[in-house]
Design a protein around this motif. Sequence first.
Motif, mmCIF file in Angstrom:
data_model
loop_
_atom_site.group_PDB
_atom_site.id
_atom_site.type_symbol
_atom_site.label_atom_id
_atom_site.label_comp_id
_atom_site.label_asym_id
_atom_site.label_seq_id
_atom_site.Cartn_x
_atom_site.Cartn_y
_atom_site.Cartn_z
ATOM 1 N N ARG A 256 0.834 -1.200 0.000
ATOM 2 C CA ARG A 256 0.000 0.000 0.000
ATOM 3 C C ARG A 256 0.869 1.250 0.000
ATOM 4 O O ARG A 256 2.069 1.185 0.235
ATOM 5 N N LEU A 259 1.118 8.469 3.039
ATOM 6 C CA LEU A 259 1.087 9.917 2.899
ATOM 7 C C LEU A 259 1.526 10.540 4.217
ATOM 8 O O LEU A 259 0.971 10.222 5.272
ATOM 9 N N VAL A 333 -2.648 9.420 -3.610
ATOM 10 C CA VAL A 333 -1.789 8.248 -3.404
ATOM 11 C C VAL A 333 -2.560 6.990 -3.786
ATOM 12 O O VAL A 333 -3.691 6.784 -3.346
ATOM 13 N N LEU A 336 -4.000 3.848 -0.869
ATOM 14 C CA LEU A 336 -3.551 4.514 0.348
ATOM 15 C C LEU A 336 -3.756 3.612 1.562
ATOM 16 O O LEU A 336 -4.854 3.116 1.805
ATOM 17 N N VAL A 339 -2.019 7.486 6.569
ATOM 18 C CA VAL A 339 -1.906 8.945 6.569
ATOM 19 C C VAL A 339 -1.277 9.337 7.896
ATOM 20 O O VAL A 339 -1.690 8.879 8.957
ATOM 21 N N ARG A 366 -10.038 11.410 5.616
ATOM 22 C CA ARG A 366 -9.522 10.541 4.559
ATOM 23 C C ARG A 366 -9.295 9.120 5.069
ATOM 24 O O ARG A 366 -9.577 8.141 4.370
ATOM 25 N N GLN A 370 -11.267 6.012 3.258
ATOM 26 C CA GLN A 370 -10.512 5.068 2.457
ATOM 27 C C GLN A 370 -9.993 3.883 3.260
ATOM 28 O O GLN A 370 -9.243 3.069 2.723
ATOM 29 N N ALA A 372 -7.821 3.742 5.711
ATOM 30 C CA ALA A 372 -6.374 3.807 5.893
ATOM 31 C C ALA A 372 -6.041 3.971 7.370
ATOM 32 O O ALA A 372 -6.851 4.400 8.182
#
Length: 752
Positions: A256, A259, A333, A336, A339, A366, A370, A372
């Motif tokens: 993966r 960020l 990204v 993703l 983060v 985010r 997503q 993440a």
Amino acid sequence: MSVGGQGQEQGEQLTLLDLPTPPPAKGRGARALARDGVQPAAELPVARVCVDLPPAHLDRAFEYVVPAALSDAAQPGTRVKVRFGGQDVDGYLLERIEHAEHDGTLAPLRRVVSPEQVLTPEVHALARAVADRYAGTLADVLRLAIPARHARVEGAAMPAAPTTADDVAGEPEPTGADAPGTASASPDSTSASAAEPADTLDSSAWRPYRGGPAFLQHLGAGGAPRAVLSALPGPAGERWPDAIAQAAAACVAGGRGALVVVPDARDVVRVCAALDAVGIGPWSGGSDDGSAGGYVRLLADDGPAPRYRAFLAALRGQAQVVVGTRAAAFAPVSRLGLVACWDDGDDLHVEPRAPHPHVREVLALRAAQQGAAFLLAAHGRTVEAQALVELGWAHDVAADRAVVRARTPQVRALTSVELAREGAAGAARLPGPAARLIRERLADGPVLVQVPRAGYLPVVACDRCRAVARCGACHGALALGSAQGVPQCEWCGRLATGWRCAECGASSLRSVRVGSDRTAEELGRAFPGVPVRSSGARSAAGVIATVPDTPALVVATTGAEPVCEGGYAGAVLLDAGVGAMSTSLSAGEDAVRRWLAAAALVRSHADGGVVALVGDGAPGPTQALVRWDPAGLASRDLVERRTLALPPVVRVAAVTGTREAVQAVVDRLELPPGGGVLGPVPVTGSSQIGVARRSTRAPAQETLDAEVRVLVRAPLSEGGALVRTLAASLAVRSARREGGTVRVQVDPAEML
């Protein structure tokens, strides 16, 4: 109108018995809606476009016909030109559909600016969520999220993104042993490296923390843990950039992307160096096979071309890790998985342009959208981060007290009580104990001196009556740039030659606040023969990134402290009362954050590192520094804010502008249960500076033009309703073209 029996809705169309029910309307096809003789595309002929215009009432998608000639290039996410209001404007093509909702004719797309699909569905959903959270518009957020197009970079030959089964829409992303490995791994070792990230990756920077290795293992296995890390100083390889780099490496090993968002360019350099150390090198666009790998820097300081090149590398899936500043939070990204944000309390994480989103909140949205992992790391602890921990949304990752004492320097608070036995020398700006600390620690290496103010004498006053010296033209505060300089106004820049005090008529000045330049000058006289280096935005050498591990005095303003690879032998933090005496809600946590940032650059207590805090700061922040316990201070502040109904326990929106315009916006609000309005009150500070400069205006007119502020707040559970009614009121204002000025900021950093 139809007539029905009791309980039947008025206006419902009844059907006759034994007759087929008409099919539902699907909307008119683009072929019937097109005008100007445009031939629509054969498939999905209607385009929904976000028009790049600021008015709030235009915050919706508009429909256009896709000409057959542009069908191949006009794909979702591309930049387009459309006709709107009699002129050609920019926009983003959001999606293409078969039937239009609009009943009239549709204008065609003028042209496709670029076939590059710069707006991905994930970033579009994030931008929409950010706009909805901050009562902004999608167009405003997209201006922050997508950098300006650079045609030469876009047209340059770049390797295409690798085509894998994961790129097929609708297929689930594999995790664990099914996930692809890093770009540098061979095909035979791909699955093995992805299956065993915890056994092969370096986790040295995470071992001192409770839950640190578990977070890294969960991340490498394809999970989405959420953590708030209280970072500690340490030896090379175990500092905060190394912890973030190791987390990114675990994410990359699991197939993966990652960020990382940091406050400034110096932090970007440190994170990139740490990524190099863990085996993730910079992305190179020279490969011919289109393989993905490496990291890119995404920050405005690099210039338009490098920034857009890095953006395209992330967009095309060629770079697995993106490191950047504020705007990088929206970087596209691929796949993703993590983060991360460093030092969320830094005001550089708040976007100065509307709708003023905070990086912490953007990344939290985010991560939730997503799936993440989320990492918030800092030496200090903001109240907002503590709220995430106490709500159970994120886990606290911190070290035991024994580890904290072993890795941090000794901290001494030189308050007026501690310095009472020094007599008159204790009242000096650099008291005897601080001078002795500097002299002793210079024998072992450089000593850091942190000063909260830049310049020479940023504030001066009358030597006789102590009144602050002000400009005769605009009443701004006067400052001195050097010992022989002429007083100059900080507002209008005029030189105050022949100045005399308006209160007593005296002409001599005395210092009120001492800046970094004057501090460096005084230290140079006090310690002859010792090199003195100044670091700061206003210093002659600017902000220094690093200093050698040799004896020297390093005078730096807050946030501009250079890094010494071997650590400073000691540090003196001057004027503790300046930062802690602010009326801001976050004054205490900001002071601790600045002090800890400097103290974290000092060697551990076992290696002789000593930090002296000079001045009478607030007791809470001072004790938090001495005990190295920012989380405890944040927890106590959160309890107080919960009692007083202050953010982040409630949602608050600040509406600032001219009185009539602000009142019109507030009067239209439909407050949710528990909501309330505070104000209006006159705005003081920077907004009044502009009013004071209008010396030619009548006092009555200046009073009418003065800005006011209204605070609208609601319970946390009703925050969405508060923002929606605020956005609706702003849309009405925009549609009616009401006069005056209005600025809205949701969750403002400052309320006082």
